[in-house]
Design a protein around this motif. Structure first.
Motif, PDB file in Angstrom:
ATOM      1  N   ALA A   1       0.816  -1.212   0.000  1.00  0.00           N
ATOM      2  CA  ALA A   1       0.000   0.000   0.000  1.00  0.00           C
ATOM      3  C   ALA A   1       0.852   1.265   0.000  1.00  0.00           C
ATOM      4  CB  ALA A   1      -0.939  -0.008   1.198  1.00  0.00           C
ATOM      5  N   ARG A   2       2.083   1.176   0.529  1.00  0.00           N
ATOM      6  CA  ARG A   2       2.963   2.354   0.561  1.00  0.00           C
ATOM      7  C   ARG A   2       3.270   2.826  -0.861  1.00  0.00           C
ATOM      8  NH1 ARG A   2       6.968   0.077   2.719  1.00  0.00           N
ATOM      9  NH2 ARG A   2       6.029   0.053   4.798  1.00  0.00           N
ATOM     10  N   ALA A   3       3.541   1.875  -1.747  1.00  0.00           N
ATOM     11  CA  ALA A   3       3.792   2.239  -3.148  1.00  0.00           C
ATOM     12  C   ALA A   3       2.543   2.831  -3.783  1.00  0.00           C
ATOM     13  CB  ALA A   3       4.251   1.002  -3.926  1.00  0.00           C
ATOM     14  N   GLY A   4       1.374   2.312  -3.386  1.00  0.00           N
ATOM     15  CA  GLY A   4       0.123   2.843  -3.906  1.00  0.00           C
ATOM     16  C   GLY A   4      -0.106   4.277  -3.477  1.00  0.00           C
ATOM     17  N   ARG A   5       0.261   4.622  -2.230  1.00  0.00           N
ATOM     18  CA  ARG A   5       0.099   5.995  -1.766  1.00  0.00           C
ATOM     19  C   ARG A   5       1.030   6.943  -2.524  1.00  0.00           C
ATOM     20  NH1 ARG A   5      -0.262   3.435   3.333  1.00  0.00           N
ATOM     21  NH2 ARG A   5       1.929   3.893   3.779  1.00  0.00           N
ATOM     22  N   ASN A   6       2.266   6.511  -2.765  1.00  0.00           N
ATOM     23  CA  ASN A   6       3.184   7.334  -3.571  1.00  0.00           C
ATOM     24  C   ASN A   6       2.614   7.578  -4.966  1.00  0.00           C
ATOM     25  OD1 ASN A   6       5.139   7.552  -1.571  1.00  0.00           O
ATOM     26  ND2 ASN A   6       6.151   5.655  -2.171  1.00  0.00           N
ATOM     27  N   GLU A   7       2.055   6.523  -5.526  1.00  0.00           N
ATOM     28  CA  GLU A   7       1.480   6.620  -6.863  1.00  0.00           C
ATOM     29  C   GLU A   7       0.277   7.553  -6.874  1.00  0.00           C
ATOM     30  OE1 GLU A   7      -0.866   3.240  -8.731  1.00  0.00           O
ATOM     31  OE2 GLU A   7       1.097   2.944  -9.640  1.00  0.00           O
ATOM     32  N   ARG A   8      -0.551   7.442  -5.843  1.00  0.00           N
ATOM     33  CA  ARG A   8      -1.735   8.302  -5.747  1.00  0.00           C
ATOM     34  C   ARG A   8      -1.326   9.765  -5.603  1.00  0.00           C
ATOM     35  NH1 ARG A   8      -6.487   9.882  -7.291  1.00  0.00           N
ATOM     36  NH2 ARG A   8      -7.791  10.770  -5.647  1.00  0.00           N
ATOM     37  N   PHE A   9      -0.284  10.020  -4.842  1.00  0.00           N
ATOM     38  CA  PHE A   9       0.210  11.389  -4.664  1.00  0.00           C
ATOM     39  C   PHE A   9       0.622  11.971  -6.020  1.00  0.00           C
ATOM     40  CE2 PHE A   9       3.398  14.576  -3.689  1.00  0.00           C
ATOM     41  CZ  PHE A   9       2.831  15.255  -2.618  1.00  0.00           C
ATOM     42  N   ALA A  10       1.399  11.209  -6.789  1.00  0.00           N
ATOM     43  CA  ALA A  10       1.843  11.683  -8.108  1.00  0.00           C
ATOM     44  C   ALA A  10       0.659  11.864  -9.056  1.00  0.00           C
ATOM     45  CB  ALA A  10       2.853  10.696  -8.698  1.00  0.00           C
ATOM     46  N   GLU A  11      -0.307  10.976  -8.958  1.00  0.00           N
ATOM     47  CA  GLU A  11      -1.480  11.064  -9.822  1.00  0.00           C
ATOM     48  C   GLU A  11      -2.296  12.323  -9.529  1.00  0.00           C
ATOM     49  OE1 GLU A  11      -5.579   8.519 -10.650  1.00  0.00           O
ATOM     50  OE2 GLU A  11      -3.836   7.516  -9.778  1.00  0.00           O
ATOM     51  N   LEU A  12      -2.449  12.650  -8.245  1.00  0.00           N
ATOM     52  CA  LEU A  12      -3.191  13.856  -7.884  1.00  0.00           C
ATOM     53  C   LEU A  12      -2.464  15.110  -8.355  1.00  0.00           C
ATOM     54  CD1 LEU A  12      -4.486  13.054  -4.286  1.00  0.00           C
ATOM     55  CD2 LEU A  12      -5.831  13.325  -6.360  1.00  0.00           C
ATOM     56  N   GLU A  13      -1.141  15.116  -8.236  1.00  0.00           N
ATOM     57  CA  GLU A  13      -0.380  16.269  -8.711  1.00  0.00           C
ATOM     58  C   GLU A  13      -0.556  16.465 -10.216  1.00  0.00           C
ATOM     59  OE1 GLU A  13       3.679  15.784  -7.389  1.00  0.00           O
ATOM     60  OE2 GLU A  13       3.343  17.296  -5.838  1.00  0.00           O
ATOM     61  N   SER A  14      -0.495  15.356 -10.969  1.00  0.00           N
ATOM     62  CA  SER A  14      -0.670  15.466 -12.423  1.00  0.00           C
ATOM     63  C   SER A  14      -2.096  15.892 -12.767  1.00  0.00           C
ATOM     64  CB  SER A  14      -0.341  14.124 -13.094  1.00  0.00           C
ATOM     65  OG  SER A  14      -1.248  13.114 -12.696  1.00  0.00           O
ATOM     66  N   GLU A  15      -3.084  15.457 -11.950  1.00  0.00           N
ATOM     67  CA  GLU A  15      -4.463  15.866 -12.201  1.00  0.00           C
ATOM     68  C   GLU A  15      -4.630  17.365 -11.997  1.00  0.00           C
ATOM     69  OE1 GLU A  15      -8.910  15.309 -10.260  1.00  0.00           O
ATOM     70  OE2 GLU A  15      -7.382  13.781  -9.884  1.00  0.00           O
ATOM     71  N   ILE A  16      -4.049  17.896 -10.917  1.00  0.00           N
ATOM     72  CA  ILE A  16      -4.152  19.336 -10.653  1.00  0.00           C
ATOM     73  C   ILE A  16      -3.466  20.132 -11.760  1.00  0.00           C
ATOM     74  CG2 ILE A  16      -3.432  21.177  -9.080  1.00  0.00           C
ATOM     75  CD1 ILE A  16      -3.781  19.166  -6.791  1.00  0.00           C
ATOM     76  N   ASN A  17      -2.298  19.665 -12.195  1.00  0.00           N
ATOM     77  CA  ASN A  17      -1.598  20.350 -13.294  1.00  0.00           C
ATOM     78  C   ASN A  17      -2.427  20.323 -14.572  1.00  0.00           C
ATOM     79  OD1 ASN A  17       0.616  20.939 -11.673  1.00  0.00           O
ATOM     80  ND2 ASN A  17       1.686  19.036 -12.216  1.00  0.00           N
ATOM     81  N   ALA A  18      -3.060  19.184 -14.840  1.00  0.00           N
ATOM     82  CA  ALA A  18      -3.891  19.075 -16.045  1.00  0.00           C
ATOM     83  C   ALA A  18      -5.077  20.031 -15.973  1.00  0.00           C
ATOM     84  CB  ALA A  18      -4.376  17.632 -16.210  1.00  0.00           C
TER      85      ALA A  18
END
Length: 536
Positions: free
Chosen positions: A411-428
């Motif tokens: 799950a730790r890797a999933g949280r890192n991935e979710r963090f990056a995904e949210l950042e890319s969503e905000i940028n988009a």
């Protein structure tokens, strides 16, 4: 069972479904597990009707919408990128498991090879409903989710095709491996092309209709059209439904109107929620029927058969998954383009071998007699084993998945991935707003617009831009959450005032509904823009 009794049972099942789902949320357990247990408990309540689960209800009425909705929700790009592991699991692992179960039951309990292979085909395909419900809450890496979803889309097709071959071999006593391989290939190619054609026709018919109610009705018909015709001519119907759903997923955004999409999401979420819930409840109900039939078999034989098959499917999945992940990466080109994941990811994929209602439906669909009039061999034993495997894997693996994921640290890797995904969503979102602002400037230069209209459009743009957080650090998240909570309070104050105006006769019900719809959309938009993330 009378019509009145059937309706009463339906109402009871709906009430139990809602109550069990609420309990599952409180105790943080996959709803499918509690629904199965609730179905078993209801089956033994004195005076409770005991409905038999018609196989056609699942294979012809329930399976198409489940597969179609999952395919529409799947990203075609991610599906294509993960096609190799998906095929290795959905095709290779299912066939490997079927042969492993056939060999184990033949040598250990003396089942004929054809009967053992039939049993293997029935219990080979994992059901992803319960594991995905747990996995989403745990936040495991998205690639594991995509592979599990993709496997769940395609493995039923492989299993049902093997199932038809096995039933035909038992009924006729004939089986040709080259012929079976040729038919399997023809079914895959033919159904994929047919599913794409149905998806194209459905999307263009819905685009031409331009009416939300008609479009949603057409969307409900689509999976049945894709499934029934291939199934009727001897295929599985599953591959066509998957291909149709993936085509709609990739091409639908440009052809489906916003109003239809909003209404369609709610409609399909409700349909799938009811289908899955009732399916697991009715699966539990079969326990009473199986218990009554079990008196003709020694209990020891039933338990031994269930134990052997359960252990075999677990071993087979682990034995197949690890080589399927790491052996292809011995090729340098594959390893360079797609580096090997950690062994913990492979373990999680191996651990999610939960069996579900499709296995039970396939067992129930077995004919009672062969063409020569003799009884179908080992039919009741196959039913007992299928239900036992479903129960053990659903409860055992369903409850064990969360501790295993936490123990492995996935799950730790999933949280890192979710963090990056949210950042890319905000940028988009910010980039899209910048494009819209440039488009507004171009429009104001080329058209004669009043200052009031331009001011209104710029205010809309600034409001949407200000709603985006500057970062995802904890302080910014707390600030964003506080703003969202206050906005909910303001909307609720507006809602109460509108209700008071209606009660005093100052506005009509029609006006109240129009205002409430705007408030509902704004509140739903707030929920959609909650950029909360557990920062690792």
């Amino acid at each position: 069972m009378t019509v009145e009794a059937s309706f009463q049972l339906f109402l009871i099942l709906l009430a139990v479904l809602a109550g069990t789902a609420l309990l599952a949320r409180r105790v943080d357990v996959a709803p499918a597990i509690l629904l199965l247990l609730a179905g078993i408990a209801l089956a033994f309540v004195p005076g409770m009707p005991s409905p038999e689960l018609p196989p056609e209800l699942i294979l012809l009425l329930v399976l198409p919408p489940l597969i179609y909705s999952a395919a529409v929700a799947m990203s075609w790009r991610e599906f294509k990128f993960n096609l190799r592991p998906i095929i290795l699991l959905a095709v290779g692992c299912v066939i490997f498991t079927a042969f492993a179960v056939a060999a184990a039951t033949h040598y250990l309990i003396g089942l004929p090879w054809n009967v053992g292979f039939l049993l293997g085909a029935i219990v080979a395909p994992p059901d992803v409903v319960a594991p995905l419900a747990v996995a989403r809450k745990l936040g495991i890496p998205r690639r594991i989710m995509v592979v599990l979803e993709g496997e769940g889309l395609a493995n039923d097709a492989t299993a049902l095709i093997l199932y038809r071959f096995a039933v035909a071999a038992i009924a006729t006593g004939l089986f040709s491996l080259p012929k079976a391989i040729g038919e399997f290939s023809a079914i895959v190619v033919g159904e994929a092309l047919f599913g794409i054609a149905v998806g194209w026709l459905s999307l263009h018919a819905r685009h031409w209709a331009r009416d939300s109610q008609i479009e949603i009705t057409l969307s409900l018909i689509t999976p049945y059209v894709a499934y029934w015709l291939p199934e009727h001519v001897g295929g599985s119907g599953v591959i066509a439904t998957v291909a149709c759903g993936l085509y709609v997923s990739w091409n639908g955004p440009l052809l489906i109107s916003a109003m239809t999409r909003l209404q369609g999401i709610f409609f399909w979420n409700l349909v799938i929620y009811l289908i899955e819930g009732l399916l697991f409840l009715l699966t539990g109900f079969q326990m009473r029927l199986l218990y009554e039939r079990s008196k003709s078999f020694p209990l020891d034989d039933i338990l031994i058969a269930i134990a052997i098959v359960t252990v075999m499917i677990v071993i087979a999945r682990f034995a197949w998954t690890f080589p399927a992940i790491y052996v292809p990466r011995m090729i340098e080109r594959i390893r360079r383009c797609d580096p090997a994941p950690p062994w913990q990811w492979a373990f999680v994929l191996s651990f999610t071998g939960v069996r579900g209602a499709v296995s039970l439906a396939a067992a129930l669909a077995l004919p009672y007699a062969l063409p020569d009039g003799s009884a179908f061999p080992y039919r009741d034993l196959i039913l007992f084993v299928a239900f036992g495997v479903i129960f053990i894997t659903l409860v055992g693996f369903g409850l064990g998945l969360a501790p295993v994921v936490r123990w492995l640290g996935v799950a730790r890797a999933g949280r890192n991935e979710r963090f990056a995904e949210l950042e890319s969503e905000i940028n988009a979102r910010r980039e899209a707003l910048d494009v819209a602002l440039k488009s507004l400037e171009s429009i104001t230069e080329s058209r004669d617009l009043s200052e009031d209209v331009i001011r209104l459009l710029r205010a809309r743009h600034e409001t949407r831009s200000n709603q985006l957080p500057n970062s995802l650090d904890p302080d910014a998240q707390l600030l964003s959450a506080a703003g969202t909570d206050l906005t909910h309070e303001l909307i609720e104050a507006e809602r109460q005032f509108i209700h008071d105006l209606l009660r005093d006769g100052k506005i009509t019900d029609e006006a109240r509904r129009h205002i409430e719809r705007d408030l509902d959309l704004e509140e739903a938009s707030l929920a959609n823009r909650e950029f909360r993330c557990d920062v690792p």
